[in-house]
Design a protein around this motif. Structure first.
Motif, PDB file in Angstrom:
ATOM      1  N   VAL A 193     -10.710  -3.662   6.781  1.00 40.23           N
ATOM      2  CA  VAL A 193     -10.020  -3.960   5.595  1.00 40.23           C
ATOM      3  C   VAL A 193      -8.653  -3.489   5.411  1.00 40.23           C
ATOM      4  O   VAL A 193      -7.517  -3.769   5.318  1.00 40.23           O
ATOM      5  CB  VAL A 193     -10.771  -4.095   4.327  1.00 40.23           C
ATOM      6  CG1 VAL A 193      -9.716  -4.481   3.208  1.00 40.23           C
ATOM      7  CG2 VAL A 193     -12.002  -5.065   4.260  1.00 40.23           C
ATOM      8  N   ALA A 194      -8.761  -1.947   5.473  1.00 40.50           N
ATOM      9  CA  ALA A 194      -7.669  -0.961   5.339  1.00 40.50           C
ATOM     10  C   ALA A 194      -6.662  -1.385   6.358  1.00 40.50           C
ATOM     11  O   ALA A 194      -5.410  -1.313   6.058  1.00 40.50           O
ATOM     12  CB  ALA A 194      -8.281   0.324   5.612  1.00 40.50           C
ATOM     13  N   CYS A 195      -7.081  -1.505   7.796  1.00 41.67           N
ATOM     14  CA  CYS A 195      -5.954  -2.058   8.684  1.00 41.67           C
ATOM     15  C   CYS A 195      -5.483  -3.398   8.268  1.00 41.67           C
ATOM     16  O   CYS A 195      -4.140  -3.327   8.492  1.00 41.67           O
ATOM     17  CB  CYS A 195      -6.679  -2.227  10.078  1.00 41.67           C
ATOM     18  SG  CYS A 195      -7.256  -0.683  11.023  1.00 41.67           S
ATOM     19  N   ALA A 196      -5.915  -4.294   7.862  1.00 39.47           N
ATOM     20  CA  ALA A 196      -5.259  -5.418   7.480  1.00 39.47           C
ATOM     21  C   ALA A 196      -4.485  -5.420   6.437  1.00 39.47           C
ATOM     22  O   ALA A 196      -3.502  -5.978   6.155  1.00 39.47           O
ATOM     23  CB  ALA A 196      -6.526  -6.300   7.136  1.00 39.47           C
ATOM     24  N   GLU A 197      -4.948  -4.522   5.363  1.00 39.96           N
ATOM     25  CA  GLU A 197      -4.026  -4.086   3.981  1.00 39.96           C
ATOM     26  C   GLU A 197      -2.605  -3.393   4.424  1.00 39.96           C
ATOM     27  O   GLU A 197      -1.793  -3.333   3.678  1.00 39.96           O
ATOM     28  CB  GLU A 197      -4.689  -3.363   3.094  1.00 39.96           C
ATOM     29  CG  GLU A 197      -5.888  -4.469   2.524  1.00 39.96           C
ATOM     30  CD  GLU A 197      -5.380  -5.125   1.586  1.00 39.96           C
ATOM     31  OE1 GLU A 197      -4.100  -5.119   1.381  1.00 39.96           O
ATOM     32  OE2 GLU A 197      -6.072  -5.743   0.626  1.00 39.96           O
ATOM     33  N   GLU A 198      -2.740  -2.759   5.847  1.00 35.82           N
ATOM     34  CA  GLU A 198      -1.463  -1.942   5.990  1.00 35.82           C
ATOM     35  C   GLU A 198      -0.154  -2.838   6.107  1.00 35.82           C
ATOM     36  O   GLU A 198       0.723  -2.341   5.485  1.00 35.82           O
ATOM     37  CB  GLU A 198      -1.660  -1.395   7.390  1.00 35.82           C
ATOM     38  CG  GLU A 198      -0.706  -0.251   7.594  1.00 35.82           C
ATOM     39  CD  GLU A 198      -0.943   0.245   9.065  1.00 35.82           C
ATOM     40  OE1 GLU A 198      -0.228   1.426   9.256  1.00 35.82           O
ATOM     41  OE2 GLU A 198      -1.880  -0.135   9.707  1.00 35.82           O
ATOM     42  N   GLN A 199      -0.207  -3.923   7.000  1.00 35.17           N
ATOM     43  CA  GLN A 199       0.867  -4.697   6.835  1.00 35.17           C
ATOM     44  C   GLN A 199       0.551  -6.309   6.790  1.00 35.17           C
ATOM     45  O   GLN A 199       1.367  -6.842   6.121  1.00 35.17           O
ATOM     46  CB  GLN A 199       1.457  -4.660   8.435  1.00 35.17           C
ATOM     47  CG  GLN A 199       1.945  -3.170   8.769  1.00 35.17           C
ATOM     48  CD  GLN A 199       2.979  -2.958   9.847  1.00 35.17           C
ATOM     49  OE1 GLN A 199       3.655  -4.056  10.228  1.00 35.17           O
ATOM     50  NE2 GLN A 199       2.416  -2.043  10.582  1.00 35.17           N
ATOM     51  N   LEU A 200      -0.499  -6.708   7.408  1.00 32.90           N
ATOM     52  CA  LEU A 200      -0.564  -8.188   7.509  1.00 32.90           C
ATOM     53  C   LEU A 200      -0.910  -8.644   6.068  1.00 32.90           C
ATOM     54  O   LEU A 200      -0.059  -9.721   5.735  1.00 32.90           O
ATOM     55  CB  LEU A 200      -1.866  -8.486   8.334  1.00 32.90           C
ATOM     56  CG  LEU A 200      -2.338 -10.020   8.371  1.00 32.90           C
ATOM     57  CD1 LEU A 200      -1.242 -10.942   8.947  1.00 32.90           C
ATOM     58  CD2 LEU A 200      -3.568 -10.033   9.539  1.00 32.90           C
TER      59      LEU A 200
END
Length: 244
Positions: A193-200
């Motif tokens: 989730v943290a990866c997705a919240e970074e930009q996408l």
């Protein structure tokens, strides 16, 4: 090779990856419509094929090699005929381009031949049907360029195709965070989730509600659906929808 319903000009093999074949067949159906509209004759392999990525990503390299050799046996007639192979799922297309020849090496020259024959959906339209005009969509876009597209395949042809269709704007950088089965595994959810919240996810939330949400990768579409509640589509689906 099994042929489609209409015969036109140059013959291409549409790669029936597992994601498209079993989880999102609408992508494959849309791709056939667009490729045929561009004057290409679409065929598919006569037996099941697999790029082997599932076994590569889990470290089962001996099994991956066996799967790849079986695939090369099925694809041998297409390779002998010099047919281009059109990939729809970026992770599988990238595996055919890089993992296949790296794992099988010079011991099986068919691997390099298949890698050289592989192209993306947008690349096939640009190289094999340069005079074809895509339907006009005229909408802003938001969404995700698959990590394998960034790392291996490049997205220049996709950018040009979107521009010709009037799809304006840039897709997100970064990563959707799902990464195949990574986000589904115990202990990985928060990182995913943290990866997705970074930009996408921020880019999708702030986009025009009328924007077309694009993601050619199945994992990216899954993440957008489950975390943002937005249905993303493959570029082939968006174009096929506008065909007469």
């Amino acid at each position: 090779m099994r042929g489609g319903g209409r015969a036109h000009g140059r013959t291409v093999v549409l790669w029936p990856d597992t994601f498209t074949n079993y989880l999102s067949p609408s992508v494959g159906q849309a791709a056939v419509r667009v490729l045929e509209d561009a004057g290409l004759r679409v065929v598919v392999p006569p037996k099941p094929v697999c790029c082997g990525l599932t076994w590569v990503s889990t470290g089962q390299l001996d099994r991956a090699r066996a799967v790849m050799r079986r695939t090369l046996d099925v694809m041998a007639p297409a390779l002998d005929a010099g047919l281009p192979v059109v990939g729809l799922e970026p992770s599988c297309t990238a595996a055919l381009r890089t993992d296949l020849p790296e794992l099988l090496g010079p011991a099986d020259p068919r691997a390099a031949r298949l890698a050289d024959a592989v192209t993306t959906f947008a690349g096939a339209l640009e190289d094999l049907a340069p005079d074809w005009q895509p339907p006009t969509v005229d909408r802003p876009v938001v969404g995700q360029t698959h990590c394998h597209q960034h790392a291996v395949l490049g997205d220049a042809a996709e950018r040009r195709l979107r521009a010709r269709a009037g799809l304006t704007g840039e897709l997100s950088g970064g990563c959707c965070g799902l990464a195949g089965n990574f986000g589904f595994e115990r202990g990985h959810y928060d990182v995913s989730v943290a990866c997705a919240e970074e930009q996408l996810l921020p880019s999708v939330r702030s986009a025009d509600p009328a924007a077309e949400v694009l993601a050619d990768g199945f994992s990216c579409r899954t993440q957008l659906d489950q975390l943002a509640g937005r249905r993303a589509r493959h570029l082939a689906e968006v174009l096929a929808e506008r065909l007469p």
